[in-house]
Design an enzyme around this catalytic site. Structure first.
Site, mmCIF file in Angstrom:
data_model
loop_
_atom_site.group_PDB
_atom_site.id
_atom_site.type_symbol
_atom_site.label_atom_id
_atom_site.label_comp_id
_atom_site.label_asym_id
_atom_site.label_seq_id
_atom_site.Cartn_x
_atom_site.Cartn_y
_atom_site.Cartn_z
ATOM 1 N N ARG A 176 0.822 -1.200 0.000
ATOM 2 C CA ARG A 176 0.000 0.000 0.000
ATOM 3 C C ARG A 176 0.858 1.253 0.000
ATOM 4 N NH1 ARG A 176 -4.849 -0.173 4.185
ATOM 5 N NH2 ARG A 176 -3.306 -0.887 5.685
ATOM 6 N N SER B 22 6.805 -5.474 7.158
ATOM 7 C CA SER B 22 6.283 -6.335 8.221
ATOM 8 C C SER B 22 6.975 -7.690 8.295
ATOM 9 C CB SER B 22 4.788 -6.530 8.007
ATOM 10 O OG SER B 22 4.169 -5.299 7.826
ATOM 11 N N ASP C 103 5.130 -3.564 11.183
ATOM 12 C CA ASP C 103 3.697 -3.211 11.224
ATOM 13 C C ASP C 103 3.165 -3.095 12.649
ATOM 14 O OD1 ASP C 103 3.981 -5.947 11.520
ATOM 15 O OD2 ASP C 103 2.370 -6.494 10.128
HETATM 16 C C1 BG6 Z 1 -2.465 -3.551 8.067
HETATM 17 C C2 BG6 Z 1 -1.083 -3.003 8.159
HETATM 18 O O1 BG6 Z 1 -3.373 -2.645 8.496
HETATM 19 O O2 BG6 Z 1 -2.532 -4.752 8.814
HETATM 20 C C3 BG6 Z 1 -0.121 -4.023 7.577
HETATM 21 O O3 BG6 Z 1 -0.979 -1.762 7.553
HETATM 22 C C4 BG6 Z 1 -0.248 -5.283 8.326
HETATM 23 O O4 BG6 Z 1 1.152 -3.571 7.594
HETATM 24 C C5 BG6 Z 1 -1.654 -5.736 8.306
HETATM 25 O O5 BG6 Z 1 0.644 -6.269 7.872
HETATM 26 C C6 BG6 Z 1 -1.865 -7.014 9.035
HETATM 27 O O6 BG6 Z 1 -3.042 -7.540 8.632
HETATM 28 P P1 BG6 Z 1 -3.261 -8.679 7.542
HETATM 29 O O7 BG6 Z 1 -4.494 -9.306 7.997
HETATM 30 O O8 BG6 Z 1 -3.343 -7.986 6.222
HETATM 31 O O9 BG6 Z 1 -2.037 -9.539 7.634
HETATM 32 C C1 GLC Z 2 5.244 -11.954 10.746
HETATM 33 C C2 GLC Z 2 6.442 -11.051 10.649
HETATM 34 C C3 GLC Z 2 6.313 -9.897 11.595
HETATM 35 C C4 GLC Z 2 4.999 -9.213 11.411
HETATM 36 C C5 GLC Z 2 3.873 -10.187 11.519
HETATM 37 C C6 GLC Z 2 2.549 -9.555 11.302
HETATM 38 O O1 GLC Z 2 5.281 -12.539 11.983
HETATM 39 O O2 GLC Z 2 7.596 -11.778 10.918
HETATM 40 O O3 GLC Z 2 7.380 -8.997 11.411
HETATM 41 O O4 GLC Z 2 4.879 -8.202 12.334
HETATM 42 O O5 GLC Z 2 4.064 -11.228 10.596
HETATM 43 O O6 GLC Z 2 2.384 -9.042 10.043
#
Ligand code: BG6
Ligand code: GLC
Ligand code: BG6
Ligand code: GLC
Length: 916
Positions: free
Chosen positions: A541, A605, A659
Site C-alpha cells: 500500500r 512487516s 507493522d
Molecule cells: C495492516 C497493516 O493494516 O494490517 C499491515 O498496515 C499489516 O502492515 C496488516 O501487515 C496485518 O493484517 P493482515 O491481515 O493484512 O495480515
Molecule cells: C510476521 C512477521 C512480523 C509481522 C507479523 C505480522 O510474523 O515476521 O514482522 O509483524 O508477521 O504481520
C-alpha cells in the site's frame, strides 16, 4: 286391549323418537363440514403461531421441534432397550433392528413386557415414578437374561410435551392425561431418567433419544412406507406430529431439510380458540379433570374423556326426564363409571344395543328399549365428534404439508396408534371418510402402527447412536486443540521466558526482540505531509498522510493498494523491490507529486535487525515470502537502489518500521495509554515499550524503546512441542519455512485455514465427513482463507449459508457435514485466540513488573484481518488475557488507518530530529 297398547306405542314413538331427541339435545356436538373447515383453518393459524419465534411463547399449540430430521431410510441397525411410557400401558422392550427395509422388511424383532404403574405413583413424587420405571427395566434385564455388564443404548418413548434442544434432552413442559407426578416440570426428563438408572444401579444404559409417541408412531410406520410423514395418536390422549420444513421451525437453527414437529395439538383451544364449539359437558369434564383449562381439544377427543362425556350427557338427560323416566342411579353420578371401552362396546355392530343395555344395568339403571337406543346414539354423537375434530386437525396439517411442498395434490401416509383408534369399531372408517371429504385432492393412506411406538423409537435411536459415535470421534480429534487453563499458564510462562531470553545480547533466541529505535509514542506535535509505504502481506500500500498540528488530527489524502503476485513474492529481491518502486511511481503519478521528494516511512512487516531508525536488515522472510538475496540485506538500501534504478522520482526514506510498531504509533495518536502493538492477521506479532536498561543489545541506560518482539518465533526451539498436534506439524512441513514461526503457525490467518483443512482431510479419511470422499479440492492447499473461516463461524449464519460457502470452495457438504466443519473451524480459531491471549498476558505482566506496579492500565493497538473480521477471535483473546493477567486492565483498540499512519508519525519525528 291390544289396540290400546298399539296406540300408546305409536303415540310415544311419534312424540319421542329416541335418536331425534338426542340429536336435538346434542345439536352443538354435531359438526358440519363448514364448521370442520372453520376449525381446520383455526388450527392452521395456531400452527403458524407455534412455529414462529415471536409468537411461540404465547401460543397454545406449542409445535415442539423433535430433532428427528428424517424418516427411516433402511440404514438403521442395532440392538436397543426401550421404554414406552405415557400411554395406557407402560412397557419395557428389547428391539433388534436389522438393516434393510421395503421388500426386505421385517427387519425388526421385539420382545416386550408390560409393567403396572401403581396408581399412587401417578400423582406422587417424580423421582419415585422414575425409580419404578428403571426398576422395571432392571427386572426385565434379569428376566430375559440380558447382560447387566454390557452398555445398552436405550430408546425412550415419553408421551408428554417436552421442549427438546437435542434428541437426548427435553424439558417437561407440563403433564397431561392422568399423570401429575411432582417435581418434574421444567426438568430434563432424560437426565431424570439417567439419575434414576444410576440410583437403581447395576446396569449400564446410554439414553440416546427421547421421542414423543406420535413421532415414534410415524417412524414405526415409516419403516415400511416412505410416504409416512405424519404420526397420529388417538388413545388415552391425542396428538399429531409431521415433517415440517426446517426453514419454518424458527426455534431451531438451520433452514435446510426437514424436522419432525410434535404439534401437541391437545392444547388447541386452551387460549379460547374453540370456545364457540365447547358444550356444557366439555366444561364439566374439564372442571373435574387433573388439569382444568388445559388440553381442551384433547378433552373433546381422546380416550381418557370420551366415556366421561357420555356419562355426563346421559346423566343430564336423565335428570331432565328425557331418559329412564327421570330416574338416576348413584353409579351414574360417579365419575369414571362409563369408560371409552364402554363407548366402543355400545357402538359395536350387531351387539351394540345389547351391550348398551348390559352397561346401563350395571349402572343400576332399568333402561327401556328407547333408552338403550338413545344412549347408544349419545355414544355415537360423542365419538363421531371426536373423529370429526381429529379429521379437522389432520386436514390442517396435511394442507400445510401440501403448501410447503408446493403441490396441487399430495400423496401421504399417516401412521396411527392409540386405543380409541384400535378398539372402537367405527372410528377408523369414519375418520378416513371425513379426512378424504375435507381434502379431496390428497391421497391419504392411514397405516396402523401394529407394533407400538418402540420400533420407531429404536429407529430414531439407531440414527442417534450413529451420530453420537460420529460426534465422539470428532470430539476426540478436536480435543487436541482444547487447552486447559494450566496449559495456557504454561504458554504464558514460556512466552515470558522467551521475551527475557530475546532481550539478552548473547546467542540466538526463538523470540528475537528487535530494537525499533522508536523511543516515544506520538505527542501530537507532528505535522506535514508524508508518504507511507506498507509491505505487509499479499498487498503493498502507498498512502499520503497529512498531519495538521493544531487540529491534532490527520487527513489521509489518498491511498492505493497494489497486489504482489506470487511470482514476485517468491522471485528475486531485485524484482520485488523494482516492483515496489514501480508501484510508488504509479502512486506519485496518480497524485501528481512525482517531483515532491516527500519524506517517506516504510512499514516492512518482517523481522529486521535495526541499528538506526532508517536501516533494517532482513533477518528472515516469514508469511510465504521467499524472494532471494534479501535476507541479510538492508531493506531501506534495497528500496533506495530500486528507486534509483527506476530514475523517475526521488524519495527521502526516513524510517523503516515493523507493522506492529506502526500500529502502536497509529493508535497511540488517539490514546496515549497505547504502548503495545498487536497484529493478528496473515501473521502475528507484538511490539511494546520496553525499558532500555533491559535491552542488552543497546547501550542506552535511560528511557524506553519500542521492541518488536517477533513473538511468532516462540516454539522454534521446541518449547511448544507438547501442544503441537500432528495437523500443525503437517502444516509446518508444507510451509516455505519449516521449523520456523511455530507460534505464528498456530495462531495466524495464513495457517488457520490450512490446519482446518488438515483436520477435515483426516476426518474424511476416517469416514466421518463428506461421506468419506477425499476430493481434489480438499487436497488443495490454501482453499480456506481467513475470510471464509470468519464467515463459517459467524453465529448469524444459517447452516444453509455455511453449506453454500463450502460449495463455493468446491466442497459438497450435507447439513451434518456443515455442522462438523463449523466445529472444526471453531476449535482451531479458539485455540489461536487463547494462545495470543496467553502471549499477551505475558507481555502486559512484564510491563507491569518493569514499572513496579501492582496494577497496570494499558491499551493495545491492534490490526489484522483475523482480529477485525473473525466473529469470536477478539472476544476469546480478551477473555484469556484477563484471566491470565488479572492485575492488568487491558484495552484493545483497533487501528483505523492501518500501520501507514504510524509509519508516517515515526517519519515525522525522525525528520524533526534531523532538522534539529
Ligand atoms: C495492516 C497493516 O493494516 O494490517 C499491515 O498496515 C499489516 O502492515 C496488516 O501487515 C496485518 O493484517 P493482515 O491481515 O493484512 O495480515
Ligand atoms: C510476521 C512477521 C512480523 C509481522 C507479523 C505480522 O510474523 O515476521 O514482522 O509483524 O508477521 O504481520
Ligand atoms: C401405543 C404406544 O401403541 O400407543 C404408546 O406404544 C402410546 O407409546 C399409545 O402412548 C397411545 O395409545 P394409548 O391408548 O395407550 O394412550
Ligand atoms: C398427550 C400428550 C402428548 C401425547 C398424547 C398421546 O396429549 O401431551 O405428548 O402425544 O397425549 O399420547
Amino acid at each position: 286391549m291390544l289396540a290400546v297398547h298399539l296406540v300408546s306405542f305409536f303415540f310415544t314413538k311419534l312424540q319421542e323418537d329416541p335418536t331425534k331427541k338426542v340429536d336435538r339435545f346434542l345439536h352443538a356436538m354435531r359438526l358440519h363440514d363448514d364448521q370442520l373447515n372453520d376449525i381446520s383453518a383455526r388450527f392452521q393459524a395456531e400452527m403458524k403461531k407455534g412455529l414462529s419465534a415471536e409468537s411461540n411463547a404465547a401460543a397454545a399449540v406449542k409445535m415442539l421441534p423433535t430433532h428427528v430430521r428424517s424418516t427411516p431410510d433402511g440404514s438403521e441397525k442395532g440392538q436397543f432397550m426401550a421404554l414406552d411410557f405415557g400411554g395406557s400401558k407402560f412397557k419395557v422392550l428389547q428391539v433388534k433392528v436389522r438393516e434393510g427395509m421395503g421388500i426386505r422388511k421385517g427387519g425388526v424383532e421385539m420382545d416386550e413386557k408390560t409393567y403396572r404403574i401403581p396408581k399412587e405413583l401417578l400423582t406422587g413424587r417424580g423421582t419415585e415414578l422414575f425409580d419404578h420405571v428403571t426398576e422395571s427395566l432392571k427386572d426385565f434385564l434379569h428376566e430375559r437374561n440380558i447382560s447387566l455388564e454390557k452398555k445398552h443404548p436405550l430408546a425412550f418413548t415419553f408421551s408428554f410435551p417436552c421442549e427438546q434442544t437435542a434428541l437426548n434432552r427435553g424439558l417437561l413442559l407440563s403433564w397431561s392425561k392422568n399423570f401429575r407426578a411432582r417435581g418434574l416440570q421444567g426438568k430434563d426428563v432424560v437426565q431424570v431418567l439417567r439419575d434414576s438408572i444410576d440410583r437403581t444401579g447395576g446396569m449400564d444404559m446410554e439414553v440416546l433419544a427421547m421421542v414423543n409417541d406420535t413421532v415414534a408412531t410415524m417412524m414405526t410406520c415409516g419403516f415400511d412406507d416412505q410416504y409416512c410423514q405424519a404420526g397420529l395418536i388417538i388413545g388415552t390422549g391425542t396428538n399429531a406430529c409431521y415433517m415440517e420444513e426446517l426453514r419454518h421451525v424458527d426455534l431451531v437453527e438451520g433452514d435446510e431439510g426437514r424436522m419432525c414437529v410434535n404439534t401437541e395439538w391437545g392444547a388447541f383451544g386452551d387460549d379460547g380458540a374453540l370456545d364457540d364449539f365447547i358444550t356444557e359437558f366439555d366444561r364439566d369434564v374439564d372442571a373435574a379433570s387433573n388439569n382444568p383449562g388445559k388440553q381442551i381439544f384433547e378433552k373433546m377427543i381422546s380416550g381418557m374423556y370420551l366415556g366421561e362425556l357420555v356419562r355426563l350427557v346421559v346423566l343430564k338427560m336423565a335428570k331432565v326426564g328425557k331418559l329412564f323416566d327421570g330416574r338416576v342411579s348413584d353409579a351414574l353420578r360417579t365419575k369414571g363409571k362409563i369408560t371409552t371401552a364402554h363407548v366402543a362396546a355400545m357402538e359395536e355392530y350387531k351387539n351394540g344395543l345389547k351391550n348398551t343395555r348390559t352397561i346401563l344395568e350395571e349402572l343400576d339403571l332399568s333402561p327401556s328399549d328407547d333408552d338403550c337406543i338413545a344412549v347408544q346414539h349419545i355414544s355415537t354423537i360423542v365419538s363421531f365428534r371426536s373423529s370429526n375434530l381429529v379429521a379437522a386437525g389432520l386436514a390442517a396439517i396435511l394442507t400445510r404439508i401440501k403448501h410447503n411442498r408446493n403441490r396441487r395434490a399430495l400423496r401421504i401416509t399417516v401412521g396411527v396408534d392409540g386405543t380409541v383408534y384400535k378398539t372402537h369399531p367405527q372410528y377408523p372408517k369414519r375418520l378416513h371418510k371425513v379426512v378424504r371429504r375435507l381434502l379431496p385432492d390428497c391421497h391419504v393412506r392411514f397405516a396402523l402402527s401394529d407394533s407400538g411406538s418402540s420400533k420407531g423409537a429404536a429407529l430414531v435411536t439407531a440414527v442417534a447412536q450413529r451420530l453420537a459415535s460420529r460426534k465422539r470421534q470428532v470430539d476426540e480429534t478436536l480435543s487436541s486443540f482444547k487447552l486447559s487453563q494450566e496449559q495456557l499458564q504454561l504458554v504464558k510462562a514460556r512466552m515470558r521466558a522467551g521475551l527475557e531470553a530475546g532481550l539478552k545480547s548473547k546467542g540466538p533466541s526463538a523470540i528475537k526482540m528487535l530494537p525499533s529505535f522508536v523511543y516515544h509514542t506520538p505527542d501530537g506535535t507532528e505535522n506535514g505531509k508524508y508518504l507511507a509505504l506498507d509491505l505487509g502481506g499479499t498487498n503493498f500500500r502507498a498512502m499520503l498522510v497529512n498531519f495538521k498540528k493544531s487540529l491534532q488530527q490527520n487527513v489521509r489524502l489518498y491511498h492505493k493498494i497494489y497486489t504482489i503476485p506470487l511470482e514476485i513474492m517468491q522471485g528475486t529481491g531485485e524484482e520485488l523491490f523494482d516492483h515496489l518502486a514501480q508501484c510508488i511511481g504509479d502512486f506519485l503519478d496518480y497524485m501528481g507529486m512525482k517531483n515532491a521528494r516527500l519524506p517517506a516511512g516504510f512499514t516492512f512487516s518482517f523481522p529486521c535487525e535495526q541499528t538506526a531508525i532508517d536501516t533494517g536488515t532482513l533477518v528472515s522472510w516469514t508469511k510465504g515470502f521467499k524472494a532471494t538475496n534479501c535476507e541479510g540485506h538492508d531493506v531501506v538500501s534495497m528500496l533506495r537502489e530500486a528507486i534509483k534504478r527506476r530514475n523517475e522520482f526521488e524519495l527521502d526514506i526516513a524510517a523503516v518500521v515493523n507493522d506492529t510498531v506502526g500500529t502502536m504509533m497509529s493508535c497511540a495518536y488517539e490514546d496515549p495509554q497505547c504502548e503495545i502493538g498487536l497484529i493478528a492477521g496473515t501473521g502475528t506479532n507484538v511490539c511494546y515499550m520496553e525499558e532500555v536498561k533491559n535491552i542488552e543489545k543497546t547501550e542506552l541506560q535511560k528511557g524506553k524503546m519500542c521492541v518488536n518482539t517477533e513473538w511468532g518465533g516462540l516454539g522454534d526451539d521446541g518449547s511448544l512441542d507438547d501442544i503441537i498436534t500432528p495437523y500443525d506439524t503437517e502444516v509446518d512441513q508444507n510451509s516455505v519455512n519449516p521449523g520456523k514461526q511455530r507460534f505464528e503457525k498456530l495462531t495466524s490467518g495464513m495457517y488457520l485455514g490450512e490446519i482446518v483443512r488438515q483436520v477435515l482431510l483426516d476426518l474424511t479419511r476416517g469416514g466421518l465427513l463428506f461421506r468419506g470422499h477425499v476430493t481434489e479440492t480438499l487436497k488443495t492447499p490454501g482453499i480456506f482463507q481467513t475470510k471464509y473461516l470468519s464467515q463459517i463461524e459467524s453465529d448469524r449464519l444459517a447452516l444453509l449459508q455455511v453449506r453454500s460457502i463450502l460449495q463455493q470452495l468446491g466442497l459438497n457438504s450435507n447439513c451434518d457435514d456443515s455442522i462438523i466443519v463449523k466445529e472444526v473451524c471453531g476449535a482451531v480459531s479458539r485455540r489461536a485466540a487463547q494462545l495470543c491471549g496467553a502471549g499477551m498476558a505475558a507481555v502486559v505482566d512484564k510491563i507491569r513488573e518493569n514499572r513496579g506496579l501492582d496494577h497496570l492500565n494499558i491499551t493495545v493497538g491492534v490490526d489484522g484481518a483475523l482480529y477485525k473480521l473473525h466473529p469470536h477471535f477478539s472476544g476469546v483473546l480478551q477473555k484469556t488475557t484477563k484471566a491470565l493477567a488479572p492485575r492488568c486492565d487491558v484495552t484493545f483498540l483497533p487501528s483505523e488507518e492501518g500501520s501507514g499512519k504510524g509509519a508516517a508519525l515515526i517519519t515525522a519525528v525522525a525528520r524533526k530530529k534531523k532538522e534539529i
